[in-house]
Design a protein around this motif. Structure first.
Motif, PDB file in Angstrom:
ATOM      1  N   PRO A 131      60.766  35.935  10.971  1.00  0.00           N
ATOM      2  CA  PRO A 131      60.772  37.415   9.371  1.00  0.00           C
ATOM      3  C   PRO A 131      62.191  38.242   9.417  1.00  0.00           C
ATOM      4  CG  PRO A 131      58.350  37.487   9.739  1.00  0.00           C
ATOM      5  CD  PRO A 131      59.228  36.289  11.226  1.00  0.00           C
ATOM      6  N   GLY A 132      62.156  38.254  11.258  1.00  0.00           N
ATOM      7  CA  GLY A 132      62.887  40.033  11.431  1.00  0.00           C
ATOM      8  C   GLY A 132      64.662  39.531  11.440  1.00  0.00           C
ATOM      9  N   TYR A 133      64.449  38.354  11.326  1.00  0.00           N
ATOM     10  CA  TYR A 133      66.158  37.315  11.615  1.00  0.00           C
ATOM     11  C   TYR A 133      67.083  37.886  10.598  1.00  0.00           C
ATOM     12  CZ  TYR A 133      69.217  34.089  13.195  1.00  0.00           C
ATOM     13  OH  TYR A 133      70.417  33.406  13.012  1.00  0.00           O
ATOM     14  N   ASP A 134      67.948  38.938  10.695  1.00  0.00           N
ATOM     15  CA  ASP A 134      69.264  38.683   9.639  1.00  0.00           C
ATOM     16  C   ASP A 134      70.146  38.314  10.527  1.00  0.00           C
ATOM     17  OD1 ASP A 134      71.262  39.649   8.180  1.00  0.00           O
ATOM     18  OD2 ASP A 134      71.584  41.756   9.997  1.00  0.00           O
ATOM     19  N   PRO A 135      70.446  37.016   9.103  1.00  0.00           N
ATOM     20  CA  PRO A 135      71.263  35.677   9.312  1.00  0.00           C
ATOM     21  C   PRO A 135      73.033  36.543   9.485  1.00  0.00           C
ATOM     22  CG  PRO A 135      69.862  35.605   7.732  1.00  0.00           C
ATOM     23  CD  PRO A 135      69.684  36.564   7.432  1.00  0.00           C
ATOM     24  N   ALA A 136      73.290  37.585   9.287  1.00  0.00           N
ATOM     25  CA  ALA A 136      74.778  38.376   8.827  1.00  0.00           C
ATOM     26  C   ALA A 136      74.714  38.664  10.652  1.00  0.00           C
ATOM     27  CB  ALA A 136      74.823  40.168   8.795  1.00  0.00           C
ATOM     28  N   THR A 137      74.294  38.502  11.785  1.00  0.00           N
ATOM     29  CA  THR A 137      74.363  38.884  13.003  1.00  0.00           C
ATOM     30  C   THR A 137      74.789  37.184  13.813  1.00  0.00           C
ATOM     31  OG1 THR A 137      71.995  37.851  13.954  1.00  0.00           O
ATOM     32  CG2 THR A 137      72.389  40.594  13.266  1.00  0.00           C
ATOM     33  N   TYR A 138      74.881  36.048  13.244  1.00  0.00           N
ATOM     34  CA  TYR A 138      75.057  34.804  13.506  1.00  0.00           C
ATOM     35  C   TYR A 138      77.009  35.012  14.097  1.00  0.00           C
ATOM     36  CZ  TYR A 138      76.099  29.814  13.987  1.00  0.00           C
ATOM     37  OH  TYR A 138      76.512  28.395  14.281  1.00  0.00           O
ATOM     38  N   ARG A 139      76.510  34.529  14.990  1.00  0.00           N
ATOM     39  CA  ARG A 139      78.707  33.891  14.850  1.00  0.00           C
ATOM     40  C   ARG A 139      78.118  33.679  16.890  1.00  0.00           C
ATOM     41  NH1 ARG A 139      76.948  39.118  15.513  1.00  0.00           N
ATOM     42  NH2 ARG A 139      78.773  40.013  14.281  1.00  0.00           N
ATOM     43  N   ILE A 140      79.601  32.859  17.380  1.00  0.00           N
ATOM     44  CA  ILE A 140      79.592  31.734  17.941  1.00  0.00           C
ATOM     45  C   ILE A 140      80.607  32.580  18.734  1.00  0.00           C
ATOM     46  CG2 ILE A 140      79.558  29.575  18.902  1.00  0.00           C
ATOM     47  CD1 ILE A 140      79.257  28.363  16.590  1.00  0.00           C
ATOM     48  N   GLU A 141      80.336  33.022  20.423  1.00  0.00           N
ATOM     49  CA  GLU A 141      81.352  33.294  21.013  1.00  0.00           C
ATOM     50  C   GLU A 141      82.255  32.908  21.959  1.00  0.00           C
ATOM     51  OE1 GLU A 141      81.442  37.116  20.951  1.00  0.00           O
ATOM     52  OE2 GLU A 141      79.420  37.459  19.406  1.00  0.00           O
ATOM     53  N   PRO A 142      83.383  33.336  22.472  1.00  0.00           N
ATOM     54  CA  PRO A 142      84.778  32.986  22.941  1.00  0.00           C
ATOM     55  C   PRO A 142      83.695  32.023  23.936  1.00  0.00           C
ATOM     56  CG  PRO A 142      85.679  34.383  22.103  1.00  0.00           C
ATOM     57  CD  PRO A 142      84.050  35.080  21.428  1.00  0.00           C
ATOM     58  N   MET A 143      84.418  30.732  24.277  1.00  0.00           N
ATOM     59  CA  MET A 143      83.624  30.062  25.576  1.00  0.00           C
ATOM     60  C   MET A 143      84.361  29.628  26.601  1.00  0.00           C
ATOM     61  SD  MET A 143      80.664  27.122  24.614  1.00  0.00           S
ATOM     62  CE  MET A 143      80.427  28.141  22.578  1.00  0.00           C
ATOM     63  N   THR A 144      84.036  29.487  27.947  1.00  0.00           N
ATOM     64  CA  THR A 144      84.782  28.424  28.338  1.00  0.00           C
ATOM     65  C   THR A 144      84.507  27.355  28.281  1.00  0.00           C
ATOM     66  OG1 THR A 144      85.909  30.526  29.698  1.00  0.00           O
ATOM     67  CG2 THR A 144      85.511  28.454  31.025  1.00  0.00           C
ATOM     68  N   VAL A 145      85.831  25.965  28.449  1.00  0.00           N
ATOM     69  CA  VAL A 145      85.410  24.226  29.274  1.00  0.00           C
ATOM     70  C   VAL A 145      85.436  24.447  30.461  1.00  0.00           C
ATOM     71  CG1 VAL A 145      86.350  22.769  29.153  1.00  0.00           C
ATOM     72  CG2 VAL A 145      85.335  23.834  26.523  1.00  0.00           C
ATOM     73  N   HIS A 146      84.742  24.261  31.447  1.00  0.00           N
ATOM     74  CA  HIS A 146      84.970  24.399  32.944  1.00  0.00           C
ATOM     75  C   HIS A 146      85.196  22.837  33.532  1.00  0.00           C
ATOM     76  CE1 HIS A 146      80.882  26.551  31.504  1.00  0.00           C
ATOM     77  NE2 HIS A 146      81.943  27.732  32.658  1.00  0.00           N
ATOM     78  N   ARG A 147      84.796  21.888  32.295  1.00  0.00           N
ATOM     79  CA  ARG A 147      85.153  19.811  32.638  1.00  0.00           C
ATOM     80  C   ARG A 147      86.258  19.374  31.633  1.00  0.00           C
ATOM     81  NH1 ARG A 147      82.352  14.815  34.557  1.00  0.00           N
ATOM     82  NH2 ARG A 147      83.978  13.228  34.252  1.00  0.00           N
ATOM     83  N   LEU A 148      87.870  19.237  31.209  1.00  0.00           N
ATOM     84  CA  LEU A 148      88.063  18.437  30.611  1.00  0.00           C
ATOM     85  C   LEU A 148      88.304  17.308  30.725  1.00  0.00           C
ATOM     86  CD1 LEU A 148      91.278  21.031  30.838  1.00  0.00           C
ATOM     87  CD2 LEU A 148      89.861  21.035  29.458  1.00  0.00           C
TER      88      LEU A 148
END
Length: 255
Positions: A131-148
């Protein structure tokens, strides 16, 4: 609290995980595979609910998450994993931060999607995880790929191995994974039942057609796609051939 994830065991070593409260456009599958030495997870869903809280067993063997491409519905929870793998062409997008929003209008604008007169959902989920979830807080933070991962690379789990297939078109670095021993293809968004998306800013119809020509001749028993239900090799050829017919004459296929 809403039960956010649905888990379906394909067999004793493969589980399909999906998010039933997500709009059809973003309602993706991800796949948990167990080997004798390690586990891998193919894609990571939208990431609205933390996987470590919802499915803690998923992380018991410190799995590698393999990302088929850098779209929010496939990488949303990827930052929770200690080891991440993707094609080099997607690694830069992941490092920058994948465009994301749960609000339809904002998401379409960020992705460069033209709704072409169709109604755009106000919210891309039909329930709140709590009930307390705010959709406006959704995001995907930058991330490192460890294996190409490049075309032909192998991902070994112990007792089973998968071969990376670079199949661009939906995105430049889209990959699928083929387990030759069982004839199983994990196709990401390269192919699935339904309208295939080839008109995003970084999509390429000519590349997509080359990928489909490859799939027409690929010998597989079953396809586990990024969206929708699984299907057999005959249906894979039908879907690939249908795409080639639909796009015939629409793109230059220079190699």
């Amino acid at each position: 609290m809403v039960d956010w994830h649905t888990r379906t065991d394909v067999d004793s070593t493969v589980t399909r995980i999906s998010e039933p409260h997500v709009n059809e456009l973003l309602s993706a599958n991800f796949w948990w595979l167990r080997g004798t030495d390690r586990d891998i997870v193919i894609d990571a869903g939208l990431g609205v609910v933390a996987l470590r809280e919802a499915i803690p067993g998923l992380f018991a063997r410190d799995p590698l998450v393999v990302l088929t491409h850098a779209h929010l519905d496939h990488v949303g929870a990827a930052a929770e994993f200690g080891h991440r793998a993707a094609h080099p062409a997607e690694a830069g997008l992941l490092a920058e931060g994948v465009p994301a929003s749960l609000y339809g209008g904002e998401l379409f604008a960020k992705l460069g999607i033209d709704p072409a007169g169709e109604a755009v959902p106000e919210l891309m989920i039909d329930a709140l995880p709590d009930p307390g979830y705010d959709p406006a807080t959704y995001r995907i933070e930058p991330m490192t790929v460890h294996r190409l991962l490049n075309d032909g690379d192998r991902v070994d789990l112990g007792g089973r191995a998968l071969t990376v297939l670079h199949l661009p078109g939906h995105t430049p670095g889209s990959i699928a994974l083929l387990e030759e021993r069982t004839g199983t293809l994990y196709s990401g968004d390269i192919v699935y039942e339904g309208a295939l998306i080839d008109d995003l800013p970084n999509s390429d119809v000519a590349a997509y057609r080359r990928s489909m020509r490859f799939l027409v001749d690929l010998d597989v028993a079953v396809v586990h796609p990024g969206h929708g239900d699984s299907f057999d090799g005959t249906r894979l050829r039908q879907l690939a051939e249908a795409y080639l017919r639909r796009t015939d004459g629409s793109a230059d296929e220079k190699s």
